[in-house]
Scaffold this active site. Structure first.
Site, mmCIF file in Angstrom:
data_model
loop_
_atom_site.group_PDB
_atom_site.id
_atom_site.type_symbol
_atom_site.label_atom_id
_atom_site.label_comp_id
_atom_site.label_asym_id
_atom_site.label_seq_id
_atom_site.Cartn_x
_atom_site.Cartn_y
_atom_site.Cartn_z
ATOM 1 N N HIS A 1 19.685 21.027 7.243
ATOM 2 C CA HIS A 1 20.755 21.443 6.341
ATOM 3 C C HIS A 1 20.182 21.844 4.987
ATOM 4 O O HIS A 1 20.938 22.180 4.074
ATOM 5 C CB HIS A 1 21.750 20.296 6.132
ATOM 6 N N ARG B 1 30.535 29.485 8.098
ATOM 7 C CA ARG B 1 31.904 29.308 8.586
ATOM 8 C C ARG B 1 32.877 29.543 7.428
ATOM 9 O O ARG B 1 32.496 29.409 6.263
ATOM 10 C CB ARG B 1 32.052 27.883 9.141
ATOM 11 N N LYS C 1 28.950 20.918 8.432
ATOM 12 C CA LYS C 1 30.273 21.163 9.014
ATOM 13 C C LYS C 1 30.564 22.641 9.241
ATOM 14 O O LYS C 1 31.676 23.128 9.030
ATOM 15 C CB LYS C 1 31.380 20.535 8.153
ATOM 16 N N GLY D 1 29.465 24.176 12.298
ATOM 17 C CA GLY D 1 29.313 24.460 13.722
ATOM 18 C C GLY D 1 27.955 24.098 14.272
ATOM 19 O O GLY D 1 27.552 24.570 15.337
#
Length: 307
Positions: free
Chosen positions: A145, A169, A81, A83
């Site tokens: 990830h 982020r 989460k 981007g």
């Protein structure tokens, strides 16, 4: 003791366990590792300091032993989460801009998560990975990830030639986005997922792929060891000036924007085509489904912001 034994096996370059042997080791680890509820119906297992679901745990074990990198490979790495959907689209479109016209582009027919393979559910026989050279010319693009620590040293070592694009982020935005994402994934038979539940787990680092801060720090520290191999982006900075970041991406991936392309407005076209507003409005992302190579399906719209 069992985990130490597993590490020794994994680090022996001359002895690569077969897939069946690794599957057996994986099954044994599931009975031995600390575990926690993932908030969307699966268990999390604490593996080498990071929390993983069963399938990504098997994926990292298989990848450590069987993934064959090429010196031209480029990896998009990130925590969840942050981007990733946007960066996938920008990287794929920028790298292959000479192959596809924007009026008849693959992203008009498939979701961003299908444009290049995810390594987290790696299987040695995976067609999309083993036949990438036939599908697209080098460099190959992959997404993951996985924290830096869990990736094979064969690809993180600067001498490998492999490159990484990493995006982070603002943690507050990651948290809110994760809550929406997990809320939609949670089985209907379970009680609704509260924001407080996700908040507590996020702060404790007991979330999929582990602590967000440890994840970012792992790649941030790696940039000092190999600054020419890791391009570290902040999501908020890309939003402020996406065209400048597309040019950085192109340069980093070995396909710099030419003077003629600059004059023809190519960068602006890529930014507009890959904007989340444009992608979210496409029919494929309204009604299409992404099917992971473990058989798990997610609606494409779940990868886009709710507002």
């Amino acid at each position: 003791m069992k985990q130490q034994t597993h590490s020794k096996i994994r680090n022996k370059k001359s002895c690569q366990p077969k897939e069946e042997e690794i599957s057996q080791q994986h099954a044994q680890l599931l009975n031995e590792l600390p575990r926690s509820d993932s908030l969307f119906g699966e268990c999390l297992y604490l593996y080498q300091g990071f929390w993983l679901c069963s399938d990504p745990l098997l994926g990292t074990m298989l990848m450590q032993n069987h993934f064959k990198h090429r010196s031209t490979d480029i990896f998009l790495a990130s925590s969840m989460k942050t981007g990733t959907t946007w960066l996938r689209s920008l990287m794929f479109t920028t790298l292959n801009r000479s192959c596809f016209d924007l009026s008849d582009h693959p992203l008009l027919r498939m979701g961003p998560h299908e444009c290049f393979p995810v390594l987290d559910l790696y299987k040695p026989e995976d067609y999309a990975i083993t036949n990438m050279e036939a599908l697209l010319p080098s460099p190959r693009l992959f997404a993951t990830h996985f924290p830096h620590k869990l990736l094979p040293s064969s690809i993180t070592d600067p001498s490998s030639g492999c490159k990484f694009v990493y995006v982070c982020r603002d943690p507050k935005d990651v948290l809110v986005s994760m809550w929406h994402f997990l809320h939609n994934l949670r089985p209907k038979e379970l009680p609704p997922l509260s924001f407080d539940q996700v908040f507590e787990r996020f702060c404790e680092g007991v979330t999929v792929y582990g602590s967000y801060w440890d994840h970012v720090l792992g790649f941030w520290e790696a940039t000092f060891e190999s600054p020419d191999k890791i391009l570290f982006f902040k999501y908020e900075e890309i939003k402020r000036d996406p065209e400048a970041h597309v040019k950085k991406l192109a340069e980093f991936m070995g396909v710099p924007i030419s003077v003629q392309e600059e004059e023809d407005g190519m960068v602006k076209k890529i930014v507009e085509f890959c904007s989340l507003e444009h992608l979210k409005g496409l029919e494929i992302n309204k009604t299409g489904t992404y099917r992971a190579n473990n058989g798990y399906e997610l609606p494409n719209q779940s990868f886009f912001p709710v507002r």
